[in-house]
Write an enzyme that holds these catalytic residues in place. Structure first.
Site, short mmCIF file in Angstrom:
data_model
loop_
_atom_site.label_atom_id
_atom_site.label_comp_id
_atom_site.label_asym_id
_atom_site.label_seq_id
_atom_site.Cartn_x
_atom_site.Cartn_y
_atom_site.Cartn_z
N ARG A 70 50.58 89.72 -74.65
CA ARG A 70 49.85 91.01 -74.59
C ARG A 70 50.48 91.96 -73.55
O ARG A 70 51.14 91.46 -72.63
CB ARG A 70 48.58 90.64 -74.27
CG ARG A 70 47.84 90.19 -75.62
CD ARG A 70 46.11 89.92 -75.36
NE ARG A 70 46.11 88.67 -74.35
CZ ARG A 70 45.83 88.62 -73.11
NH1 ARG A 70 45.88 89.92 -72.42
NH2 ARG A 70 45.83 87.98 -72.17
N TYR A 211 53.64 91.77 -81.34
CA TYR A 211 53.01 90.35 -81.11
C TYR A 211 51.62 90.19 -80.92
O TYR A 211 51.02 90.95 -80.31
CB TYR A 211 53.78 90.06 -79.78
CG TYR A 211 53.91 88.60 -79.47
CD1 TYR A 211 55.11 87.90 -80.05
CD2 TYR A 211 52.81 87.78 -78.78
CE1 TYR A 211 55.40 86.70 -79.78
CE2 TYR A 211 53.16 86.47 -78.72
CZ TYR A 211 54.17 85.78 -79.06
OH TYR A 211 54.34 84.55 -78.78
N GLY A 212 51.17 88.98 -81.17
CA GLY A 212 49.92 88.61 -80.92
C GLY A 212 48.85 89.69 -81.04
O GLY A 212 48.65 90.49 -81.84
N LYS A 220 41.70 90.31 -80.41
CA LYS A 220 41.16 91.06 -79.03
C LYS A 220 40.80 92.39 -79.08
O LYS A 220 39.75 92.69 -78.36
CB LYS A 220 42.35 91.02 -77.97
CG LYS A 220 43.11 89.44 -77.87
CD LYS A 220 42.22 88.36 -77.53
CE LYS A 220 43.09 87.22 -77.11
NZ LYS A 220 42.01 85.93 -76.77
N HIS A 240 34.92 85.91 -74.67
CA HIS A 240 36.13 85.33 -74.71
C HIS A 240 35.94 83.68 -74.55
O HIS A 240 36.08 83.01 -73.42
CB HIS A 240 37.33 85.74 -73.57
CG HIS A 240 38.46 85.31 -73.77
ND1 HIS A 240 39.32 85.21 -72.84
CD2 HIS A 240 39.47 85.23 -74.79
CE1 HIS A 240 40.55 84.82 -72.97
NE2 HIS A 240 40.62 84.68 -74.47
N SER A 262 43.25 83.21 -70.94
CA SER A 262 44.21 82.84 -71.85
C SER A 262 45.08 81.91 -71.33
O SER A 262 45.34 82.04 -70.04
CB SER A 262 45.10 84.15 -72.34
OG SER A 262 44.25 85.07 -72.82
N ALA A 263 45.29 81.02 -72.07
CA ALA A 263 46.49 79.90 -71.70
C ALA A 263 46.10 78.96 -70.61
O ALA A 263 46.55 78.57 -69.54
CB ALA A 263 48.06 80.39 -71.12
N CYS A 264 44.82 78.67 -70.40
CA CYS A 264 44.00 77.82 -69.40
C CYS A 264 43.21 76.63 -70.19
O CYS A 264 42.61 75.96 -69.57
CB CYS A 264 43.08 78.75 -68.55
SG CYS A 264 43.78 79.92 -67.38
N ASN A 268 42.57 73.24 -76.13
CA ASN A 268 42.44 71.78 -75.78
C ASN A 268 41.16 71.34 -75.71
O ASN A 268 40.83 70.23 -76.24
CB ASN A 268 43.22 71.28 -74.55
CG ASN A 268 45.09 71.67 -74.58
OD1 ASN A 268 45.20 71.78 -75.98
ND2 ASN A 268 45.63 71.73 -73.81
N ASP A 287 38.65 80.61 -79.23
CA ASP A 287 38.88 81.79 -78.24
C ASP A 287 37.95 82.61 -78.24
O ASP A 287 37.75 83.61 -77.11
CB ASP A 287 40.31 82.32 -78.93
CG ASP A 287 40.91 83.33 -78.19
OD1 ASP A 287 40.88 83.01 -77.05
OD2 ASP A 287 41.18 84.66 -78.55
N ARG A 379 53.54 80.66 -79.93
CA ARG A 379 52.43 80.22 -80.24
C ARG A 379 52.50 79.58 -81.76
O ARG A 379 53.66 79.66 -82.34
CB ARG A 379 51.70 81.66 -80.61
CG ARG A 379 51.55 82.50 -79.35
CD ARG A 379 50.11 82.14 -78.59
NE ARG A 379 49.81 82.65 -77.17
CZ ARG A 379 48.83 82.52 -76.78
NH1 ARG A 379 47.49 82.39 -77.42
NH2 ARG A 379 48.30 82.99 -75.58
N GLU A 506 39.63 63.09 -70.82
CA GLU A 506 38.69 62.75 -69.64
C GLU A 506 37.59 63.82 -69.19
O GLU A 506 36.71 63.43 -68.83
CB GLU A 506 39.48 62.27 -68.57
CG GLU A 506 40.47 61.13 -68.68
CD GLU A 506 39.97 59.86 -69.32
OE1 GLU A 506 38.46 59.67 -69.23
OE2 GLU A 506 40.73 58.76 -69.54
O1 SAT Z 1 48.07 87.40 -77.86
S1 SAT Z 1 46.48 86.95 -77.69
O2 SAT Z 1 45.81 88.06 -77.10
O3 SAT Z 1 46.24 87.09 -79.19
C1 SAT Z 1 46.43 85.65 -77.10
C2 SAT Z 1 45.76 85.56 -75.83
O4 SAT Z 1 46.40 86.20 -74.90
O5 SAT Z 1 44.90 84.76 -75.57
MN MN Z 2 42.08 84.21 -75.86
#
Ligand code: SAT
Ligand code: MN
Length: 595
Positions: A70, A211-212, A220, A240, A262-264, A268, A287, A379, A506
């Site tokens: 992004r 992209y994305g 988003k 979010h 994002s990415a945290c 998972n 998400d 991704r 855990e």
């Molecule tokens: O590229 S995206 O915005 O879809 C993924 C993200 O940053 O959470």
């Molecule tokens: Mn996200």
């Protein structure tokens, strides 16, 4: 040109865009399997999609090295008054922005097909769902939208019947002159990229990136930025947040929605398999959550998406077995590495590193190579229905009732594993002051601490101060039916730089404590930052963590929290008189508790 569309607004818009962008062709998508297959076949023939021998119906794409995430610096909330976009958003006046972008759009689809993609965010026909139509000149976008949203003739029938929609215009910004050879990932340079939102008109214009979140406009752009502005006007919430269902050994269900940047680790956590015996976790979304108060007065959540657009590196059978099992077939991979036996690979996958692979830039890679084999923001795009632990109720039109909200982020220091807010207002304060170390999901520096309120900094479609007020208003409305609010940090490190908490499965121990708090059964101890688990209240059966590490993990150090105060004050001062008084009062009370 004959356009097979009965909806007047849509037909007029398609005409207008075609006149402006001058595509060679117009194709209206129906979302069928045949459509997906034929688009993928064309992309395979031109070498843009690489079929994977090891995964049925799965393909690898490589983006241009300049177009990998992004672009927050090129993302605009274009409200008539700059004030209404607020200090966390970039702003250009609607008239000016439209003039710039109209110039860029003129002739931008020459030599390409213009795809019209009707889609639903949320189950088709649900009262919470919204219809969007994306116009794009990227076939990669079409196949991704097939997975990430609900593209179908059903949506077109609703449009034909006169249903309204949110127009989402997208171009990669790379017209083809006669005879010009196409590149495998055409896009525009950074200074010509614009990801623009006109919340007053419910309109999205994106230019220059494939992209994305820049290009899959249902995600988003629609489901967060435009939806958050609609939600405020209409009295609901677009957040979010992942959504999961946790079931206790006694069979009691708890629904949890958690906001991390994002990415945290949202994906998972959403698919986590509890290490505690008898507990069960099912995924509803990873998400985005759309939430409305139901007839029972509680907040009900749906996942507006249809798939997962997850970060690949770091995903493994150890960190997220259910994601790994989701990725066996029908997946689009972007910017992963390609192994010699025709599979994908990324850093952090189980097993040995391949001795040779092709990296995300298409070059030979060996473990001796300097760069990563997969881009850190590589991704996977996978259908949610393929997840082995997708909840049976994930498409329930009325959603699931939320018991617990979690905020959090990546903090290697200061913030303990878990604490609970004293009450809703304090919880809103925790969300409003949330901070996290930046990740590769955005183009920019990685690892810098930034305040990221509610993990919505890049996604809030209006003034963040008004957004805080909206949270307070929702709490007032929900009253004693409000979800309980918690804050977590899975990422605290020791002085030697080692993670103190094992995380992943855990984390069920932490979620269990939250559920017991909701039921009034778990003990907590009061600290200046909130309510921490009392000694022995966190179920540690079967997990050994040294007493020292445990103490460090839970430590609330007044000194380091006091050092955070100036940054919090500065953060709050950005919102001027739009900062709710109740939040500045929360900050004053926090300072007093720290004394
Ligand atoms: O590229 S995206 O915005 O879809 C993924 C993200 O940053 O959470
Ligand atoms: Mn996200």
């Amino acid at each position: 040109m004959n356009i097979p569309v009965k909806n007047d607004k849509l037909r007029a818009w398609i005409r207008e865009v075609a006149d402006l962008c001058q595509p060679d062709d117009i194709y209206v998508c129906n979302g069928s399997q045949e459509e997906y297959t034929s688009m993928i076949m064309k992309l395979t023939e031109t070498g843009i999609a690489i079929p994977l021998k090891k995964r049925r119906n799965s393909y690898l794409f490589r983006s241009d090295p300049s177009d990998v995430a992004r672009v927050e610096d090129r993302t605009y909330i274009s409200t008539p008054s700059r004030d209404d976009a607020g200090p966390t958003n970039h702003w250009i006046a609607p008239g000016e922005l439209k003039k710039i972008m109209t110039g860029l759009y003129r002739g931008c689809m020459k030599g390409r097909t213009m795809y019209v993609i009707p889609f639903s965010m949320g189950p088709v026909g649900s009262p919470i769902s919204k219809i969007g139509v994306e116009i794009s000149d990227s076939p990669y976008v079409v196949v991704n939208m097939h997975i990430m949203t609900r593209v179908s003739t059903g949506v077109m029938e609703m449009l034909d019947g006169g249903a309204d929609f949110i127009p989402c215009l997208h171009s990669i910004g790379a017209p083809l002159e006669q005879g010009q050879k196409d590149s495998s990932w055409p896009c525009a340079p950074l200074e010509k990229k614009y990801i623009s939102h006109f919340p007053e008109e419910n309109l999205i214009w994106s230019y220059g990136s494939g992209y994305g979140g820049n290009a899959l406009l249902g995600k988003k752009c629609l489901a967060l930025r435009i939806a958050s502005a609609m939600a405020r006007r209409e009295g609901w919430m677009a957040e979010h947040m992942l959504i999961l269902r946790l079931t206790s050994p006694e069979g009691k269900q708890y629904h949890i929605a958690a906001a991390f940047p994002s990415a945290c680790g949202k994906t998972n956590l959403a698919m986590m398999q509890p290490s505690l015996p008898g507990w069960k976790c099912e995924c509803i979304g990873d998400d985005i959550a759309w939430m409305k108060a139901g007839p029972d007065g509680r907040l009900h959540a749906i996942n507006p998406e249809n798939g997962f657009f997850g970060v690949a590196p770091g995903t493994s059978y150890k960190t997220n077995p259910m994601a790994m099992d989701t990725l066996k077939e029908n997946v689009i991979f972007t910017n992963c590495a390609l192994t010699d036996d025709g599979d994908i690979w990324w850093e952090g996958m189980d097993g040995d590193e391949p001795s040779h692979a092709i990296d995300w830039k298409g070059r030979d890679w060996t473990p001796q190579s300097t760069g990563e084999a997969a881009h850190p923001n590589a991704r996977f795009t996978a259908p949610a229905s393929q997840c082995p632990v997708i909840c049976g109720d994930w498409e329930k039109p009325e959603g699931v009732p939320i018991d617990i909200f979690i905020f959090g982020g990546r903090r290697s220091t200061v913030v303990p594993l878990v604490y609970e807010a004293f009450n809703w207002e304090h919880g809103v304060f925790l969300g409003a002051t949330a901070a996290s170390e930046t990740t590769a999901a955005n183009i920019g520096a990685v690892g810098n601490l930034r305040r990221d309120p509610f993990a919505m900094t890049p996604f809030c479609g209006y003034h963040m101060g008004d957004y805080f007020q909206h949270w307070l208003d929702m709490g007032d409305r929900l009253g004693d039916r409000s979800p309980r609010i918690f804050y977590v940090n899975w990422f605290r490190k020791s002085d030697e730089g080692k993670f103190l908490w094992p995380g992943f499965s855990e984390n069920s121990r932490v979620l269990k404590w939250m559920c017991e708090r909701v039921d009034g059964r778990a003990r907590a101890q009061e600290t200046p930052i909130g309510l921490l688990p009392a000694k022995g209240a966190l179920d540690m059966t079967g997990l050994y963590i040294s007493a020292d590490d445990m103490e460090e993990l839970m430590r609330v150090d007044r000194q380091s929290w006091t050092e955070e105060i100036p940054d919090m004050e500065q953060h709050f001062s950005r919102f001027g008189d739009r900062l709710p008084v109740r939040l500045s009062r929360q900050l004053e009370e926090f300072k007093k508790r720290l004394k």
